[in-house]
Design a protein around this motif. Structure first.
Motif, PDB file in Angstrom:
ATOM      1  N   GLY A  83     -23.183 116.982  14.331  1.00 16.83           N
ATOM      2  CA  GLY A  83     -22.548 115.197  14.549  1.00 16.83           C
ATOM      3  C   GLY A  83     -21.519 116.298  13.627  1.00 16.83           C
ATOM      4  O   GLY A  83     -21.001 117.184  13.564  1.00 16.83           O
ATOM      5  N   VAL A  84     -21.642 114.866  13.138  1.00 21.11           N
ATOM      6  CA  VAL A  84     -19.672 114.866  12.215  1.00 21.11           C
ATOM      7  C   VAL A  84     -20.517 115.049  10.363  1.00 21.11           C
ATOM      8  O   VAL A  84     -21.045 114.797  10.555  1.00 21.11           O
ATOM      9  CB  VAL A  84     -19.113 113.539  12.544  1.00 21.11           C
ATOM     10  N   HIS A  85     -19.218 113.890  10.004  1.00 14.33           N
ATOM     11  CA  HIS A  85     -19.734 115.075   8.438  1.00 14.33           C
ATOM     12  C   HIS A  85     -20.577 114.356   7.924  1.00 14.33           C
ATOM     13  O   HIS A  85     -21.597 114.577   7.101  1.00 14.33           O
ATOM     14  CB  HIS A  85     -18.055 115.485   7.527  1.00 14.33           C
ATOM     15  N   ALA A  88     -24.725 114.857   8.870  1.00 17.86           N
ATOM     16  CA  ALA A  88     -24.965 115.899   7.606  1.00 17.86           C
ATOM     17  C   ALA A  88     -25.066 115.554   6.950  1.00 17.86           C
ATOM     18  O   ALA A  88     -26.421 115.858   5.890  1.00 17.86           O
ATOM     19  CB  ALA A  88     -23.737 116.962   8.043  1.00 17.86           C
ATOM     20  N   GLU A  89     -24.320 114.586   5.800  1.00 15.56           N
ATOM     21  CA  GLU A  89     -24.133 114.370   4.760  1.00 15.56           C
ATOM     22  C   GLU A  89     -26.160 113.372   4.559  1.00 15.56           C
ATOM     23  O   GLU A  89     -26.006 113.534   3.202  1.00 15.56           O
ATOM     24  CB  GLU A  89     -22.858 113.594   4.326  1.00 15.56           C
ATOM     25  N   THR A  90     -25.778 113.021   5.252  1.00 12.38           N
ATOM     26  CA  THR A  90     -26.589 111.813   5.298  1.00 12.38           C
ATOM     27  C   THR A  90     -27.666 112.286   5.377  1.00 12.38           C
ATOM     28  O   THR A  90     -28.746 111.940   4.617  1.00 12.38           O
ATOM     29  CB  THR A  90     -27.008 110.836   6.952  1.00 12.38           C
ATOM     30  N   GLU A 309     -21.959 125.103   4.130  1.00 15.44           N
ATOM     31  CA  GLU A 309     -23.665 124.152   3.813  1.00 15.44           C
ATOM     32  C   GLU A 309     -23.289 123.172   3.242  1.00 15.44           C
ATOM     33  O   GLU A 309     -22.020 122.983   2.812  1.00 15.44           O
ATOM     34  CB  GLU A 309     -24.390 125.379   2.496  1.00 15.44           C
ATOM     35  N   VAL A 310     -23.487 121.911   3.468  1.00 17.66           N
ATOM     36  CA  VAL A 310     -22.837 120.476   2.985  1.00 17.66           C
ATOM     37  C   VAL A 310     -23.937 120.296   1.418  1.00 17.66           C
ATOM     38  O   VAL A 310     -25.139 120.337   1.712  1.00 17.66           O
ATOM     39  CB  VAL A 310     -24.128 119.434   4.439  1.00 17.66           C
ATOM     40  N   LEU A 311     -23.190 120.508   0.981  1.00 19.71           N
ATOM     41  CA  LEU A 311     -23.594 120.330  -0.661  1.00 19.71           C
ATOM     42  C   LEU A 311     -22.940 119.307  -1.380  1.00 19.71           C
ATOM     43  O   LEU A 311     -22.104 118.324  -0.772  1.00 19.71           O
ATOM     44  CB  LEU A 311     -23.044 121.235  -1.228  1.00 19.71           C
ATOM     45  N   MET A 312     -24.181 118.385  -2.403  1.00 18.14           N
ATOM     46  CA  MET A 312     -22.715 116.863  -3.408  1.00 18.14           C
ATOM     47  C   MET A 312     -23.642 116.972  -4.177  1.00 18.14           C
ATOM     48  O   MET A 312     -24.657 117.814  -4.702  1.00 18.14           O
ATOM     49  CB  MET A 312     -23.174 115.788  -1.532  1.00 18.14           C
ATOM     50  N   GLU A 313     -22.782 116.393  -5.293  1.00 16.07           N
ATOM     51  CA  GLU A 313     -23.626 115.839  -6.573  1.00 16.07           C
ATOM     52  C   GLU A 313     -24.706 115.294  -6.503  1.00 16.07           C
ATOM     53  O   GLU A 313     -25.350 114.153  -5.707  1.00 16.07           O
ATOM     54  CB  GLU A 313     -22.449 115.047  -7.424  1.00 16.07           C
TER      55      GLU A 313
END
Ligand code: 13P
Ligand code: SF4
Length: 337
Positions: A83-85, A88-90, A309-313
């Motif tokens: 899907g879109v970013h 994936a972030e969700t 890979e989707v990563l976040m703080e």
């Protein structure tokens, strides 16, 4: 592929958005992807706007609400998000212990990009007596500045869960927000964002098409502009549009949303005719250029090499999760999930 080339491709992945690695053209990608699913205990979640091959190899296909719920519940070790970013972030926000990979990190969303967090923060501060409801098509930064998230499936129920006199900012989609204002009699303050795909439909060409196909029902996603929504026979999220054409007695539909959904409509409602609503330019395509950055090849590569890979703080993730959790709670109470 030798190690040097592979290392170079890994170094480039953030820049290019995907692993630019050659694939043997004789490889049966469908079989390889199935093998990787088992080997890595991976699940493929795909949005209804993905290309047909990706929809066919997915473990679950759905709209933003269904995908968020699946991502939150899965016990797979790796979520492959086709899907879109922001989607994936969700998934990462809701299920942080899982590895979330996306075929192309640059699969963005014009709507999400129309609402930069620093500008939105100022806007919110100018209206301290308003709560914020944001459409899920936004970045983690916006989710962190939001009280409750909604999707096109549950937007009305989310808004209805607040008293009539509650002042609300609705972001980022002015078209979805405007439709909810009209159908609920509210006066929510709308952020001026829109989707490039749903804004392109031509009212004149749709009207002409309706004259040539008088039996056809016009079905539209609420991200479409007001004039198109006003003449639509049915308005709903992608899953709701799909359910409508399956259930309907009618045989012909003009589809005012991204064209990828037609693959699933043809599969699930055989024998019916689906006409993509015409855009206001000479190109006959209603494809979302962001959604269509994902390909079967990129799905295979991101599963094999577990990149990008989707990563976040973590602090951002925790703050963004609150508004998503609230959406899931309200949706559950309303019997929507
Ligand atoms: P849905 O939640 O209806 O699938 O919408 C997602 C989207 O991006 C529409 O453009
Ligand atoms: Fe974003 Fe529009 Fe593409 Fe949906 S169709 S992902 S809202 S740009």
């Amino acid at each position: 592929m030798d190690t040097e080339m592979l290392t170079a491709a890994f170094n480039d992945v953030q820049e290019k958005g995907f692993l630019d690695v050659d694939i043997d053209p004789t490889l049966d990608l469908f079989a390889e992807i199935e093998k990787l699913k088992k080997e890595k205990n991976a699940i493929i979640l795909a949005h209804l706007y993905q290309e047909p091959d990706i929809q066919d190899i997915a473990d679950y296909i759905g709209d933003s609400l269904g995908l968020a719920q699946k991502a939150a519940q899965t016990d797979a070790d790796m979520i492959v998000f086709a899907g879109v970013h922001f989607m994936a972030e969700t998934a990462k926000i809701l299920n942080p212990s899982k590895k979330v990979v996306i075929p192309d990190l640059k699969a963005g969303c014009s709507l999400s990009e129309s609402c930069p967090p620093p500008l939105f923060k100022k806007f919110r501060e100018q209206h301290p007596d308003h709560i914020v409801i944001s459409y899920i098509n936004c970045s983690a930064g916006i989710k962190a500045l939001t009280d409750v998230i909604c999707t096109s499936s549950n937007a009305k129920a989310i808004v209805d869960s607040f008293p009539k006199d509650q002042k609300i900012i609705f972001a980022p989609d002015k078209n979805l927000g405007g439709w909810i204002n009209r159908t609920t009699g509210r006066d929510m303050l709308l952020w001026n964002g829109a989707c490039m795909v749903h804004e392109i439909f031509s009212l004149e060409k749709i009207t002409r098409l309706k004259v040539r196909h008088p039996q056809a029902k016009l079905i539209a996603h609420p991200e479409c502009e007001e004039p198109v929504l006003r003449i639509a026979d049915f308005i709903g999220s992608t899953t709701q549009l799909l359910a409508y054409v399956k259930k309907s007695e009618e045989k012909e539909f003009i589809v005012a949303t991204e064209a990828g959904i037609i693959h699933q409509m043809v599969k699930q409602a055989p024998g019916k005719t689906f006409i993509p609503a015409p855009p206001d330019n000479s190109c006959a395509c209603n494809d979302c250029p962001h959604m269509k950055r994902n390909t079967l090849e990129k799905v295979y590569l991101c599963m094999k090499y577990e990149q990008p890979e989707v990563l976040m703080e973590e602090s951002l993730r925790i703050q963004a999760k609150k508004s998503l959790d609230r959406m899931l709670e309200i949706s559950e109470k309303a019997g929507l999930i």
